[in-house]
Design a protein around this motif. Structure first.
Motif, mmCIF file in Angstrom:
data_model
loop_
_atom_site.group_PDB
_atom_site.id
_atom_site.type_symbol
_atom_site.label_atom_id
_atom_site.label_comp_id
_atom_site.label_asym_id
_atom_site.label_seq_id
_atom_site.Cartn_x
_atom_site.Cartn_y
_atom_site.Cartn_z
ATOM 1 N N GLN A 1 0.834 -1.197 0.000
ATOM 2 C CA GLN A 1 0.000 0.000 0.000
ATOM 3 C C GLN A 1 0.871 1.250 0.000
ATOM 4 O O GLN A 1 0.626 2.202 -0.747
ATOM 5 C CB GLN A 1 -0.935 -0.002 1.218
ATOM 6 C CG GLN A 1 -1.947 1.138 1.229
ATOM 7 C CD GLN A 1 -2.869 1.065 2.421
ATOM 8 O OE1 GLN A 1 -2.426 1.010 3.556
ATOM 9 N NE2 GLN A 1 -4.164 1.066 2.170
ATOM 10 N N MET A 2 1.902 1.244 0.829
ATOM 11 C CA MET A 2 2.818 2.381 0.886
ATOM 12 C C MET A 2 3.539 2.569 -0.447
ATOM 13 O O MET A 2 3.592 3.681 -0.994
ATOM 14 C CB MET A 2 3.830 2.171 2.011
ATOM 15 C CG MET A 2 4.906 3.242 2.087
ATOM 16 S SD MET A 2 6.106 2.922 3.415
ATOM 17 C CE MET A 2 6.867 1.389 2.845
ATOM 18 N N ILE A 3 4.104 1.487 -0.992
ATOM 19 C CA ILE A 3 4.881 1.567 -2.229
ATOM 20 C C ILE A 3 4.004 2.003 -3.397
ATOM 21 O O ILE A 3 4.414 2.825 -4.227
ATOM 22 C CB ILE A 3 5.559 0.218 -2.512
ATOM 23 C CG1 ILE A 3 6.627 -0.051 -1.447
ATOM 24 C CG2 ILE A 3 6.176 0.190 -3.907
ATOM 25 C CD1 ILE A 3 7.110 -1.492 -1.404
ATOM 26 N N THR A 4 2.786 1.483 -3.465
ATOM 27 C CA THR A 4 1.877 1.848 -4.552
ATOM 28 C C THR A 4 1.500 3.316 -4.478
ATOM 29 O O THR A 4 1.427 4.013 -5.503
ATOM 30 C CB THR A 4 0.610 0.967 -4.508
ATOM 31 O OG1 THR A 4 0.984 -0.405 -4.632
ATOM 32 C CG2 THR A 4 -0.342 1.327 -5.642
ATOM 33 N N LYS A 5 1.259 3.817 -3.264
ATOM 34 C CA LYS A 5 0.949 5.237 -3.089
ATOM 35 C C LYS A 5 2.102 6.112 -3.571
ATOM 36 O O LYS A 5 1.894 7.115 -4.253
ATOM 37 C CB LYS A 5 0.656 5.539 -1.623
ATOM 38 C CG LYS A 5 -0.802 5.411 -1.215
ATOM 39 C CD LYS A 5 -1.624 6.492 -1.880
ATOM 40 C CE LYS A 5 -3.053 6.434 -1.331
ATOM 41 N NZ LYS A 5 -3.959 7.302 -2.109
ATOM 42 N N ILE A 6 3.323 5.741 -3.191
ATOM 43 C CA ILE A 6 4.491 6.504 -3.627
ATOM 44 C C ILE A 6 4.597 6.486 -5.151
ATOM 45 O O ILE A 6 4.848 7.508 -5.797
ATOM 46 C CB ILE A 6 5.774 5.944 -2.990
ATOM 47 C CG1 ILE A 6 5.740 6.094 -1.470
ATOM 48 C CG2 ILE A 6 7.009 6.658 -3.556
ATOM 49 C CD1 ILE A 6 6.880 5.372 -0.753
ATOM 50 N N HIS A 7 4.387 5.308 -5.739
ATOM 51 C CA HIS A 7 4.453 5.161 -7.200
ATOM 52 C C HIS A 7 3.424 6.050 -7.889
ATOM 53 O O HIS A 7 3.728 6.741 -8.874
ATOM 54 C CB HIS A 7 4.217 3.695 -7.580
ATOM 55 C CG HIS A 7 3.981 3.476 -9.043
ATOM 56 N ND1 HIS A 7 2.701 3.460 -9.582
ATOM 57 C CD2 HIS A 7 4.828 3.285 -10.083
ATOM 58 C CE1 HIS A 7 2.775 3.264 -10.882
ATOM 59 N NE2 HIS A 7 4.061 3.156 -11.205
ATOM 60 N N ASP A 8 2.200 6.049 -7.381
ATOM 61 C CA ASP A 8 1.149 6.841 -8.011
ATOM 62 C C ASP A 8 1.485 8.332 -7.986
ATOM 63 O O ASP A 8 1.286 9.047 -8.971
ATOM 64 C CB ASP A 8 -0.191 6.610 -7.300
ATOM 65 C CG ASP A 8 -0.729 5.205 -7.521
ATOM 66 O OD1 ASP A 8 -0.231 4.511 -8.435
ATOM 67 O OD2 ASP A 8 -1.648 4.797 -6.789
#
Length: 226
Positions: free
Chosen positions: A176-183
């Motif tokens: 969830q954290m990594i995906t948020k950063i990616h977005d």
């Protein structure tokens, strides 16, 4: 670096990655930060886990959409005597897992201190996931799940309860954290390219836009509350 982190460290350098994202684990000593990391990086849990001395970190490659992300997760000692490393620990971090132990209320009460530290040393727009660890010990629970949810909502954080021992929601919290950063990274890249395209170009000249992949330096100020 601890031996059980090395396998992923070498694996991470074997592949060409589009982004390198640094994230940090913070919270009191004994809340399970190191076991969350070893579970995420190598799917391991160490019952004989010793307190972390100084800083350790692990890598793991994650595919998000069409991008390969090298996640560099830093783990630090929660003891006060190691706080001198604080500023360098947070430098360049795009995300953080803020961890407490649901069976020890004092680790929940310490969250305000950790949030102050985040705001002092971290980026203003860091992605932060509030994690209530050791959910497998529900019979010894001292902090209700609703309390964690309310705090996360008040502070604009994501929230999740996890169990490193039973491997519950560990993958989900990190992803969830990594995906948020990616977005947010993609959004900032698009906005930057859009701003370049709006530059006035003298008549008779052409401008070529080169869409380079860049490593993000900032991320959102708010995250979802769960």
């Amino acid at each position: 670096m601890a031996n059980h982190y090395r396998r992923n460290h070498h694996q991470a350098f074997d592949e060409e990655c589009d982004y390198l994202f640094k994230a940090v684990l913070i919270g009191d000593s004994g809340v399970g930060k190191s076991n969350l990391l070893s579970r995420f990086a190598n799917d391991e849990f160490r019952l004989d886990s010793k307190p972390t001395i100084g800083v350790e970190f692990a890598y793991r490659n994650i595919k998000v959409a069409d991008k390969l992300i090298k996640a560099q997760i830093w783990d630090t000692a929660g003891q006060e005597r190691f706080r001198a490393i604080t500023s360098s620990y947070y430098r360049g971090a795009l995300g953080a897992l803020l961890v407490y132990d649901i069976t020890r209320r004092e680790t929940y009460e310490s969250l305000r201190k950790w949030l102050r530290e985040l705001r002092e040393f971290g980026n203003d727009d860091m992605v932060v996931i509030l994690v209530g660890n050791k959910s497998d010990l529900s019979d010894s629970r001292q902090v209700e799940e609703e309390e964690g949810k309310k705090l996360a909502e008040a502070e604009g954080l994501c929230f999740m309860e996890t169990s490193a021992l039973q491997n519950l929601n560990v993958e989900e919290a990190f992803l969830q954290m990594i995906t948020k950063i990616h977005d947010i990274t993609n959004q900032k890249t698009l906005e930057a390219n859009d701003n370049i395209a709006r530059f006035n170009v003298p008549s008779g000249k052409e401008i070529s836009l080169v869409h380079d992949e860049v490593t993000a330096t900032k991320q959102p100020s708010n995250c979802c509350s769960r």
